[in-house]
Design a protein around this motif. Sequence first.
Motif, PDB file in Angstrom:
ATOM      1  N   ASN A   7       0.835  -1.190   0.000  1.00  0.00           N
ATOM      2  CA  ASN A   7       0.000   0.000   0.000  1.00  0.00           C
ATOM      3  C   ASN A   7       0.878   1.251   0.000  1.00  0.00           C
ATOM      4  O   ASN A   7       1.355   1.692   1.029  1.00  0.00           O
ATOM      5  CB  ASN A   7      -0.917  -0.029   1.227  1.00  0.00           C
ATOM      6  CG  ASN A   7      -1.946   1.058   1.191  1.00  0.00           C
ATOM      7  OD1 ASN A   7      -1.856   1.977   0.410  1.00  0.00           O
ATOM      8  ND2 ASN A   7      -2.934   0.950   2.051  1.00  0.00           N
ATOM      9  N   SER A  37      -7.923  -1.476   1.285  1.00  0.00           N
ATOM     10  CA  SER A  37      -7.745  -2.665   2.120  1.00  0.00           C
ATOM     11  C   SER A  37      -7.088  -3.806   1.356  1.00  0.00           C
ATOM     12  O   SER A  37      -6.318  -4.579   1.939  1.00  0.00           O
ATOM     13  CB  SER A  37      -9.081  -3.117   2.711  1.00  0.00           C
ATOM     14  OG  SER A  37      -9.993  -3.463   1.674  1.00  0.00           O
ATOM     15  N   GLN A  38      -7.350  -3.916   0.064  1.00  0.00           N
ATOM     16  CA  GLN A  38      -6.727  -4.989  -0.712  1.00  0.00           C
ATOM     17  C   GLN A  38      -5.225  -4.745  -0.871  1.00  0.00           C
ATOM     18  O   GLN A  38      -4.432  -5.688  -0.843  1.00  0.00           O
ATOM     19  CB  GLN A  38      -7.411  -5.156  -2.063  1.00  0.00           C
ATOM     20  CG  GLN A  38      -8.838  -5.625  -1.958  1.00  0.00           C
ATOM     21  CD  GLN A  38      -8.959  -6.943  -1.193  1.00  0.00           C
ATOM     22  OE1 GLN A  38      -8.160  -7.853  -1.359  1.00  0.00           O
ATOM     23  NE2 GLN A  38      -9.966  -7.038  -0.353  1.00  0.00           N
ATOM     24  N   ASN A  82      -3.743  -5.805   2.307  1.00  0.00           N
ATOM     25  CA  ASN A  82      -3.737  -7.264   2.364  1.00  0.00           C
ATOM     26  C   ASN A  82      -2.528  -7.824   1.601  1.00  0.00           C
ATOM     27  O   ASN A  82      -1.836  -8.729   2.078  1.00  0.00           O
ATOM     28  CB  ASN A  82      -5.036  -7.823   1.800  1.00  0.00           C
ATOM     29  CG  ASN A  82      -5.126  -9.321   1.921  1.00  0.00           C
ATOM     30  OD1 ASN A  82      -4.625  -9.924   2.870  1.00  0.00           O
ATOM     31  ND2 ASN A  82      -5.775  -9.943   0.957  1.00  0.00           N
TER      32      ASN A  82
END
Length: 74
Positions: A18, A37-38, A41
């Motif tokens: 990120n 959020s991905q 992750n």
Amino acid sequence: CRYLEKCSIETRPIICGNLADQPAMKLYAHRAVGDLSQASNILHNGFAVGNHHYINRAAREYVCACIEEFICAL
């Protein structure tokens, strides 16, 4: 990753993930769309498989077969 290493397939963690969470981003005007959020992750759970320009078909097929074998064993 441990399974792939046992098969002599190198892996590396994904070290970027990120970009919006990187400290350097505080120095630049930017905007993030969504909660990312991905991307977070991927940062915490993703990995890369070693690759280079001389990898041949047999090596690619071996990597795919090892991954498939691991997934089928779950």
